[in-house]
Write an enzyme that holds these catalytic residues in place. Structure first.
Site, PDB file in Angstrom:
ATOM      1  N   GLU A 351       0.841  -1.206   0.000  1.00 60.55           N
ATOM      2  CA  GLU A 351       0.000   0.000   0.000  1.00 60.55           C
ATOM      3  C   GLU A 351       0.868   1.245   0.000  1.00 60.55           C
ATOM      4  O   GLU A 351       1.790   1.362   0.804  1.00 60.55           O
ATOM      5  CB  GLU A 351      -0.917   0.046   1.225  1.00 60.55           C
ATOM      6  CG  GLU A 351      -1.919   1.207   1.147  1.00 60.55           C
ATOM      7  CD  GLU A 351      -2.645   1.479   2.467  1.00 60.55           C
ATOM      8  OE1 GLU A 351      -3.227   0.547   3.039  1.00 60.55           O
ATOM      9  OE2 GLU A 351      -2.598   2.644   2.903  1.00 60.55           O
ATOM     10  N   CYS A 353       0.210   5.689  -1.163  1.00 61.88           N
ATOM     11  CA  CYS A 353      -0.552   6.693  -1.906  1.00 61.88           C
ATOM     12  C   CYS A 353       0.044   8.069  -1.657  1.00 61.88           C
ATOM     13  O   CYS A 353       0.711   8.288  -0.638  1.00 61.88           O
ATOM     14  CB  CYS A 353      -2.031   6.688  -1.531  1.00 61.88           C
ATOM     15  SG  CYS A 353      -2.369   7.324   0.111  1.00 61.88           S
TER      16      CYS A 353
END
Ligand code: NAG
Ligand code: NAG
Ligand code: NAG
Ligand code: NAG
Ligand code: NAG
Length: 504
Positions: A351, A353
Site C-alpha cells: 500500500e 498513496c
C-alpha cells in the site's frame, strides 16, 4: 531493407497506441482525459525486432508512453551518463504490480456511464492498458468506505451465523473484480486485508481508536477469514493471499480515526500459530500466501521477528507486507536486513498513496508520479517482489472516506462530466506493470555520473532485458546503457522523465 522494416514497425505501433488528450489543471504537468468513447492506450507491449531496442518515455513536458525504436551502437556517447547492467547478479523474482479494490474505488467507478467504466477498467487491466496483475481487497470496511462496518455486526454472534458480504461487495467490488478478470490476459492475483474485526470482538467496542481483539474472539476472528475467502471464491474471485491485519500498530493509537485493530507482535505470533494458521489449514487454504506486518518500514525488522523466529508461527507465514508512509525517514536498508534474516520469506509493497498528508488530489502533479517511480525503483533494488498502489480511483476531493482521510489516486473521476483523469502516477505504475511481468528477475544496475538518474534492471522470463529509468533533474541527459557486451544503447532522457527500455 532494415529502414523499411523500422518504418513498418513504427507505423504499426502508431496505430496501436492512441494519444493522450491532455488537460492542465493547476499543477506542472497534465492529466490525460478519458470518457465513454475515448481513452489513450499504449496497445500491446512494443517489443523491438531483433537488433533494435525500444524506448518508452513519459515526461513532465507532456510525453505519455511515447514509443521509439533505435539500433544499438558500438561505443558510448562521449560524456554520457552510463547505466551499467550486470546480468550475472540477479535477485528476487517479481510477483506483480497493481492497486486496491476499495469500496470507494468501486463506488466511484460506478458513478461513470458504462462506456467510461469499461475504458477505466481496460486502462488498468486489458492488454491495451497497463495490465495490473496483483490487487488488494479490503476485507469489509476501511476508511475508504462510506460507513464503518464488518461482515457480522450482530453483537455476540460468535458462531458467525449472521456473517454475510455487504452491499459494497455485491454492488461494487465483486462486479469490478470479475470484469477486470475478464479483461485481463493473465490471472489477477488477489489478496485480502482486514482493517477491523466486528467492533463487538474488540476490547474498546469500536472499529477505530485504540483497541485489540478480545482473547475469546481469537478463534471466531480466524473463522471469519475463512468465510471471507469462501464467499469471494464462490462469487468467482479466486484469492491468492491474505495479510493478517492492515497497519496493526495503528490500533494502539487513541486518536486513530478509522478502522483498525491493535496487535502486539507476541499476540500476532500466538494467534497465527494457535488460530489463524491451523484454521486456514483445516479449511484447505494453506495455498494462500500469508503476509504479516502490512505496515511501514519503521516496524522492520523488529515487529516481525517474534513471528518469524518462532518455528510454529513462521510455518504459516510466506512474506512481509510493507507500506511506504515512513520511507522518508527510514531508509531501504531495513528491507535488506529483513531479507537477510528471513531468506525464505518474500517482501512486498502492499500500500502506498500520495496526498496522505491531508492534501488530497493534485491533478497533473509530476512530483507525485516521480515519488511513485522512485519508490518502485528503490524497493525493487531492495528485495520487494512488487508494488501495490492504494485506491485505483477516487473522486475529485480524494474520497469518499467516512473518516475524512482524503488522498490522491492515479485515476481521479469527475462524475459530473462523465470523465476520468489519468495522472502522472498512472503512467509511473505503467512503466513497470506493463513490462516487468510476473517472474521477471531483478538484475543489478548502477548509474555512473549523475545524481538525478535512478535505474532498475530486470530479466523478462522470456529473455529480454527491461530497464526502467527516472530522471528527476531539469536537464536532458545523454544516457548510455552498457552490459559489458558490444552493444551500447545510446539515447536521450528528457528532463523530468520516466523511461522503460526493452532490449532483446
Ligand atoms: C470524449 O472524448 C473525445 C476525445 O477527446 C471527444 O472527441 C468526445 O467529444 C468526448 N465525448 C464527450 C461526450 O465529451
Ligand atoms: C557482476 O556480478 C557478479 C556477481 O555478483 C560479480 O561477481 C561481478 O564482479 C559483477 N561484474 C561487474 C562488472 O561488476
Ligand atoms: C471513531 O469513529 C466514530 C464513529 O464511529 C467517530 O465519531 C469518532 O470521531 C472516531 N474517532 C476519532 C478519533 O476520529
Ligand atoms: C511448537 O510445536 C511443537 C509441537 O506442537 C511443540 O512441541 C513446541 O513446543 C512448539 N514450540 C513453540 C516455540 O511453541
Ligand atoms: C548530448 O550529445 C549530443 C550529441 O549526440 C551533444 O550535442 C550534446 O552536447 C550532449 N549533451 C550533453 C548534456 O552532454
Amino acid at each position: 531493407m532494415i529502414l523499411y522494416f523500422l518504418f513498418l514497425l513504427a507505423s504499426s505501433s502508431a496505430q496501436a497506441a492512441t494519444d493522450c488528450i491532455p488537460r492542465q489543471f493547476d499543477h506542472d504537468s497534465v492529466v490525460c482525459v478519458c470518457n465513454a468513447t475515448y481513452c489513450d492506450e499504449l496497445g500491446p507491449v512494443p517489443w523491438p525486432v531483433p537488433g533494435d531496442y525500444s524506448i518508452i518515455t513519459s515526461s513532465r513536458d507532456g510525453l505519455r508512453f511515447h514509443v521509439e525504436y533505435k539500433v544499438p551502437e558500438i561505443q558510448a556517447t562521449p560524456d554520457a551518463i552510463v547505466v551499467q547492467v550486470n546480468h550475472s547478479y540477479t535477485r528476487q523474482a517479481i510477483m506483480g504490480f497493481g492497486g486496491a479494490f476499495t469500496d470507494s474505488t468501486g463506488m466511484n467507478i460506478a458513478t461513470l456511464s458504462s462506456g467510461a467504466q469499461e475504458n477505466l477498467l481496460r486502462a488498468y487491466f486489458a492488454p491495451e492498458g497497463i495490465e495490473y496483475n496483483l490487487c488488494r481487497i479490503p476485507i469489509a470496511g476501511s476508511d475508504f468506505s462510506v460507513r464503518p462496518y464488518s461482515y457480522d455486526d450482530v453483537e455476540g454472534d460468535v458462531d458467525l451465523d449472521n456473517w454475510a458480504l455487504a452491499e459494497e461487495d455485491l454492488l461494487y467490488k465483486l462486479p469490478m473484480i470479475l470484469r477486470a478478470q475478464e479483461l485481463s490476459q493473465n490471472p489477477i492475483k488477489l489478496f485480502g486485508s482486514p482493517w477491523s474485526p466486528p467492533s463487538w470482538m474488540k476490547t474498546n467496542g469500536k472499529f477505530n481508536e485504540s483497541g485489540e481483539l478480545l482473547k475469546e474472539m481469537w478463534q471466531p476472528w480466524a473463522n471469519y477469514f475463512v468465510k471471507f475467502v469462501e464467499a469471494y471464491e464462490a462469487a468467482g474471485a479466486t484469492l491468492w493471499g491474505l495479510t493478517t491485519q492492515n497497519e496493526p500498530l495503528s490500533g494502539f493509537d487513541d486518536s486513530w480515526a478509522w478502522n483498525t485493530c491493535g496487535w502486539t507482535a507476541a499476540d500476532m505470533r500466538d494467534w497465527i500459530k494457535g488460530n489463524l494458521g491451523p484454521t486456514l489449514e483445516a479449511a484447505g487454504m494453506r495455498r494462500l500466501k500469508l503476509m504479516v506486518d502490512d505496515y511501514t518500514r519503521d516496524t522492520l525488522p523488529w515487529y516481525i521477528m517474534p513471528m518469524m523466529n518462532d518455528a510454529n508461527s513462521s510455518l504459516y507465514i510466506d512474506g512481509t507486507a510493507v507500506h511506504w508512509y515512513s520511507d522518508n525517514w527510514v531508509g531501504p536498508w531495513v528491507m535488506d536486513e529483513t531479507q537477510s534474516l528471513y531468506l525464505d520469506k518474500f517482501l512486498l509493497y502492499t500500500e502506498s498513496c500520495a496526498g496522505f498528508d491531508h492534501t488530497g488530489p493534485y491533478l497533473g502533479n509530476w512530483q507525485r508520479g516521480e515519488d511513485y517511480l522512485h519508490s518502485i525503483l528503490e524497493n525493487s533494488n531492495h528485495h520487494s517482489t512488487g508494488w501495490v498502489d492504494w485506491n485505483m480511483a477516487l473522486d475529485m476531493i480524494g474520497g469518499p472516506n467516512w473518516a475524512f482521510n482524503f488522498v490522491d489516486s492515479p485515476i481521479i473521476i469527475n462524475a459530473e462530466m462523465d470523465e476520468f483523469y489519468k495522472q502522472p502516477m498512472f503512467y509511473a505504475m505503467g512503466h513497470f506493470s506493463k513490462f516487468v511481468v510476473e517472474g521477471a528477475l531483478v538484475a543489478d544496475s548502477s548509474v555512473v555520473g549523475s545524481e538525478a538518474l535512478e535505474s532498475a534492471a530486470f530479466h523478462h522470463p522470456s529473455g529480454p532485458t527491461i530497464i526502467v529509468l527516472l530522471n528527476t533533474g531539469e536537464e536532458t541527459l545523454n544516457v548510455s546503457i552498457t552490459d559489458g557486451s558490444e552493444d551500447f544503447l545510446n539515447f536521450q532522457t528528457p528532463a523530468k522523465a520516466f523511461q522503460t527500455i526493452l532490449y532483446p
